[in-house]
Design a protein around this motif. Structure first.
Motif, PDB file in Angstrom:
ATOM      1  N   TYR A 152      29.139  44.877  65.462  1.00  9.63           N
ATOM      2  CA  TYR A 152      29.090  46.351  65.371  1.00  9.63           C
ATOM      3  C   TYR A 152      30.157  46.944  64.455  1.00  9.63           C
ATOM      4  O   TYR A 152      30.872  47.874  64.817  1.00  9.63           O
ATOM      5  CB  TYR A 152      29.154  46.957  66.774  1.00  9.63           C
ATOM      6  N   LEU A 153      30.250  46.398  63.261  1.00  9.08           N
ATOM      7  CA  LEU A 153      31.081  46.976  62.209  1.00  9.08           C
ATOM      8  C   LEU A 153      30.178  47.422  61.068  1.00  9.08           C
ATOM      9  O   LEU A 153      29.036  46.972  60.953  1.00  9.08           O
ATOM     10  CB  LEU A 153      32.099  45.955  61.691  1.00  9.08           C
ATOM     11  N   GLN A 154      30.675  48.287  60.203  1.00 12.26           N
ATOM     12  CA  GLN A 154      29.942  48.712  59.015  1.00 12.26           C
ATOM     13  C   GLN A 154      30.773  48.366  57.790  1.00 12.26           C
ATOM     14  O   GLN A 154      31.972  48.657  57.727  1.00 12.26           O
ATOM     15  CB  GLN A 154      29.653  50.210  59.046  1.00 12.26           C
ATOM     16  N   VAL A 155      30.118  47.749  56.792  1.00  6.37           N
ATOM     17  CA  VAL A 155      30.789  47.336  55.562  1.00  6.37           C
ATOM     18  C   VAL A 155      30.047  47.945  54.380  1.00  6.37           C
ATOM     19  O   VAL A 155      28.818  47.795  54.277  1.00  6.37           O
ATOM     20  CB  VAL A 155      30.822  45.800  55.439  1.00  6.37           C
ATOM     21  N   GLU A 156      30.772  48.604  53.461  1.00  2.98           N
ATOM     22  CA  GLU A 156      30.093  49.347  52.400  1.00  2.98           C
ATOM     23  C   GLU A 156      30.913  49.386  51.111  1.00  2.98           C
ATOM     24  O   GLU A 156      32.133  49.310  51.117  1.00  2.98           O
ATOM     25  CB  GLU A 156      29.794  50.772  52.882  1.00  2.98           C
ATOM     26  N   TYR A 157      30.179  49.487  50.005  1.00  5.11           N
ATOM     27  CA  TYR A 157      30.744  49.712  48.666  1.00  5.11           C
ATOM     28  C   TYR A 157      31.622  48.562  48.164  1.00  5.11           C
ATOM     29  O   TYR A 157      32.667  48.787  47.543  1.00  5.11           O
ATOM     30  CB  TYR A 157      31.504  51.046  48.607  1.00  5.11           C
ATOM     31  N   TYR A 158      31.174  47.334  48.380  1.00  2.00           N
ATOM     32  CA  TYR A 158      31.808  46.166  47.775  1.00  2.00           C
ATOM     33  C   TYR A 158      30.838  45.579  46.754  1.00  2.00           C
ATOM     34  O   TYR A 158      29.645  45.436  47.030  1.00  2.00           O
ATOM     35  CB  TYR A 158      32.189  45.133  48.835  1.00  2.00           C
ATOM     36  N   SER A 159      31.343  45.233  45.573  1.00  2.00           N
ATOM     37  CA  SER A 159      30.466  44.872  44.466  1.00  2.00           C
ATOM     38  C   SER A 159      29.768  43.530  44.655  1.00  2.00           C
ATOM     39  O   SER A 159      28.593  43.381  44.316  1.00  2.00           O
ATOM     40  CB  SER A 159      31.255  44.860  43.159  1.00  2.00           C
ATOM     41  N   ALA A 160      30.462  42.524  45.170  1.00  2.00           N
ATOM     42  CA  ALA A 160      29.871  41.194  45.306  1.00  2.00           C
ATOM     43  C   ALA A 160      29.001  41.081  46.553  1.00  2.00           C
ATOM     44  O   ALA A 160      28.022  40.348  46.576  1.00  2.00           O
ATOM     45  CB  ALA A 160      30.962  40.129  45.330  1.00  2.00           C
ATOM     46  N   GLY A 161      29.375  41.808  47.608  1.00  2.00           N
ATOM     47  CA  GLY A 161      28.685  41.738  48.885  1.00  2.00           C
ATOM     48  C   GLY A 161      29.671  41.951  50.013  1.00  2.00           C
ATOM     49  O   GLY A 161      30.815  42.357  49.786  1.00  2.00           O
ATOM     50  N   ALA A 162      29.240  41.656  51.239  1.00  4.51           N
ATOM     51  CA  ALA A 162      30.099  41.900  52.391  1.00  4.51           C
ATOM     52  C   ALA A 162      30.900  40.668  52.793  1.00  4.51           C
ATOM     53  O   ALA A 162      32.122  40.657  52.734  1.00  4.51           O
ATOM     54  CB  ALA A 162      29.276  42.410  53.570  1.00  4.51           C
ATOM     55  N   VAL A 163      30.210  39.601  53.219  1.00  7.76           N
ATOM     56  CA  VAL A 163      30.898  38.409  53.711  1.00  7.76           C
ATOM     57  C   VAL A 163      30.345  37.180  52.988  1.00  7.76           C
ATOM     58  O   VAL A 163      29.131  36.972  52.932  1.00  7.76           O
ATOM     59  CB  VAL A 163      30.727  38.230  55.231  1.00  7.76           C
ATOM     60  N   SER A 164      31.234  36.375  52.449  1.00 11.07           N
ATOM     61  CA  SER A 164      30.868  35.103  51.818  1.00 11.07           C
ATOM     62  C   SER A 164      31.611  33.988  52.541  1.00 11.07           C
ATOM     63  O   SER A 164      32.828  33.850  52.399  1.00 11.07           O
ATOM     64  CB  SER A 164      31.242  35.109  50.332  1.00 11.07           C
ATOM     65  N   VAL A 165      30.893  33.206  53.339  1.00 13.63           N
ATOM     66  CA  VAL A 165      31.497  32.089  54.063  1.00 13.63           C
ATOM     67  C   VAL A 165      31.448  30.878  53.134  1.00 13.63           C
ATOM     68  O   VAL A 165      30.373  30.347  52.841  1.00 13.63           O
ATOM     69  CB  VAL A 165      30.761  31.808  55.379  1.00 13.63           C
ATOM     70  N   HIS A 166      32.613  30.430  52.668  1.00 16.41           N
ATOM     71  CA  HIS A 166      32.688  29.496  51.546  1.00 16.41           C
ATOM     72  C   HIS A 166      33.213  28.142  52.015  1.00 16.41           C
ATOM     73  O   HIS A 166      34.404  27.842  51.920  1.00 16.41           O
ATOM     74  CB  HIS A 166      33.583  30.080  50.463  1.00 16.41           C
ATOM     75  N   GLY A 167      32.304  27.309  52.503  1.00 11.50           N
ATOM     76  CA  GLY A 167      32.695  25.995  53.015  1.00 11.50           C
ATOM     77  C   GLY A 167      32.958  24.958  51.958  1.00 11.50           C
ATOM     78  O   GLY A 167      33.216  23.785  52.289  1.00 11.50           O
ATOM     79  N   ASP A 168      32.909  25.340  50.679  1.00 10.72           N
ATOM     80  CA  ASP A 168      33.228  24.423  49.587  1.00 10.72           C
ATOM     81  C   ASP A 168      34.450  24.880  48.791  1.00 10.72           C
ATOM     82  O   ASP A 168      34.711  24.358  47.708  1.00 10.72           O
ATOM     83  CB  ASP A 168      32.042  24.301  48.618  1.00 10.72           C
ATOM     84  N   SER A 169      35.185  25.838  49.315  1.00 16.75           N
ATOM     85  CA  SER A 169      36.275  26.437  48.542  1.00 16.75           C
ATOM     86  C   SER A 169      37.323  25.389  48.147  1.00 16.75           C
ATOM     87  O   SER A 169      37.784  24.604  48.966  1.00 16.75           O
ATOM     88  CB  SER A 169      36.935  27.561  49.355  1.00 16.75           C
ATOM     89  N   GLU A 170      37.674  25.381  46.863  1.00 15.79           N
ATOM     90  CA  GLU A 170      38.713  24.515  46.309  1.00 15.79           C
ATOM     91  C   GLU A 170      38.498  23.028  46.618  1.00 15.79           C
ATOM     92  O   GLU A 170      39.437  22.271  46.823  1.00 15.79           O
ATOM     93  CB  GLU A 170      40.107  24.940  46.801  1.00 15.79           C
TER      94      GLU A 170
END
Length: 378
Positions: A152-170
């Protein structure tokens, strides 16, 4: 559409997703407020902090070994993108939720959704990108269940998107024993996360300008992230500018992201295909969702970059394989983005329900890339 309205069965689903209500003594709580201070400790409503950056600092200092709740007071948080969330508690969950939310209740039980908003002069990117820990002694350094839960949160006005879960980072994602190299998973993934009752709105380069060649990817992007539950959310005005509309999606499930459940969500005004699956992301379920003014090629798209694709697009870097045993069923397909209903219900690229992508890619005998059933149109 009144985006605050609940879908059928939402309260029951919330109870199931919550895993029950923990006793207060079993939960470590950090408080956020729009009027809080990042010089505070965040351990009480009167000493609330203001940013997720400070929340992570508090958690790193406290090192809790229990479930964690980040209790967020209603209001608007103007926050730059945060691409460095790396704190997890193995075997436990970290929940981000309104200060007055009770597990199992719906929206009527809270004063409203706290809003996280980018500002015109802030950097481009995602609101939040969970990534693998850098510390090699961290139990989740090689991935595992990250257990993040968003309610129950609201996320707005981000260019790439809201949440990116990145299990391959680095991590190394190229298997160079093949020529050309094959994509491989960089870790065990960042898995077992929950998104419930969220509103994702006005995301992408149409709404958060970030340059002529900059564009968004998805409201939720899963990269090597499996076993997630994405239920009872609203995806509204997820759009890129100009010719980049096809690059953005409501849900983008890619690179070894399997066993995800995406159900009872509402998608509206998305100028890319609202659900996209890519590269050995298997056994995902997309069911009981509603799509209005969404989709360019289709409402569901399965895509991967085979040898021919990589030759034509060397910037991709590594070859990919087909996904299989995904399910697109009992969804309500009201209208495509242009409103002329010329889009297909689902599309595959490259084509072929049993096209694995050529050796060494395989699909098990008797399997196929997509199963469909009971989808309806208006």
């Amino acid at each position: 559409m009144r985006i605050g309205s609940l879908l059928v069965g939402a309260v029951l689903a919330a109870t199931c997703l919550s895993g029950g209500t923990a006793h207060a003594a079993d939960v470590f709580t950090v408080y956020m407020s729009p009027t809080g201070s990042d010089s505070a400790d965040g351990l009480s409503p009167t000493t609330a902090v203001r940013s997720l950056v400070r929340v992570q600092d508090v958690l790193r200092g406290a090192k809790p070994s229990t479930d964690v709740e980040v209790r967020i007071k209603q209001g608007t948080y103007v926050a730059p993108p945060m691409h460095d969330w790396r704190f997890y508690v193995p075997g436990h969950t970290i929940s981000f939720l309104p200060i007055d939310y009770q597990y199992g209740e719906g929206q009527d039980g809270i004063a409203g959704r706290p809003v996280f908003r980018n500002a015109a002069d802030l950097p481009s990117g995602y609101w939040l990108q969970p990534r693998l820990p850098r510390d090699q002694t961290d139990p989740l350094y090689d991935g595992g269940d990250s257990g993040l839960r968003f309610y129950y949160l609201q996320v707005e006005y981000y260019s790439a998107g809201a949440v990116s879960v990145h299990g391959d980072s680095e991590r190394d994602i190229s298997d160079d024993t093949y020529s050309p190299p094959m994509r491989k998973p960089g870790s065990k993934g960042l898995n077992g996360n929950t998104f419930f009752g969220m509103v994702f709105t006005h995301l992408g380069s149409k709404w958060a300008p970030c340059g002529a060649t900059c564009y968004g990817y998805g409201a939720i992007v899963l990269t090597n992230s499996s076993g997630n539950r994405i239920t009872n959310n609203h995806f509204v005005n997820i759009e890129n500018h100009g010719n980049y509309g096809g690059h953005i999606h409501g849900l983008y499930v890619t690179h070894f992201s399997s066993g995800n459940t995406m159900s009872a969500n509402r998608f509206s005004h998305i100028n890319g295909d609202p659900v996209k699956i890519r590269d050995r992301s298997n056994f995902n379920t997309v069911e009981d969702n509603t799509f209005t003014r969404t989709g360019r090629a289709g409402f569901y798209r399965d895509e991967f970059c085979d040898a021919a694709c990589l030759k034509a697009n060397p910037e991709v870097g590594t070859r990919q394989c087909a996904s299989y045993h995904n399910r697109f069923a009992y969804n309500h397909l009201i209208s495509d983005y242009d409103g002329d209903n010329s889009s297909e219900a689902w599309t595959l690229q490259p084509a072929g329900l049993t096209n694995a992508g050529g050796a060494p890619c395989t699909i098990p005998a008797g399997e196929q890339r997509l199963h469909t059933a009971g989808n309806t149109t208006s």
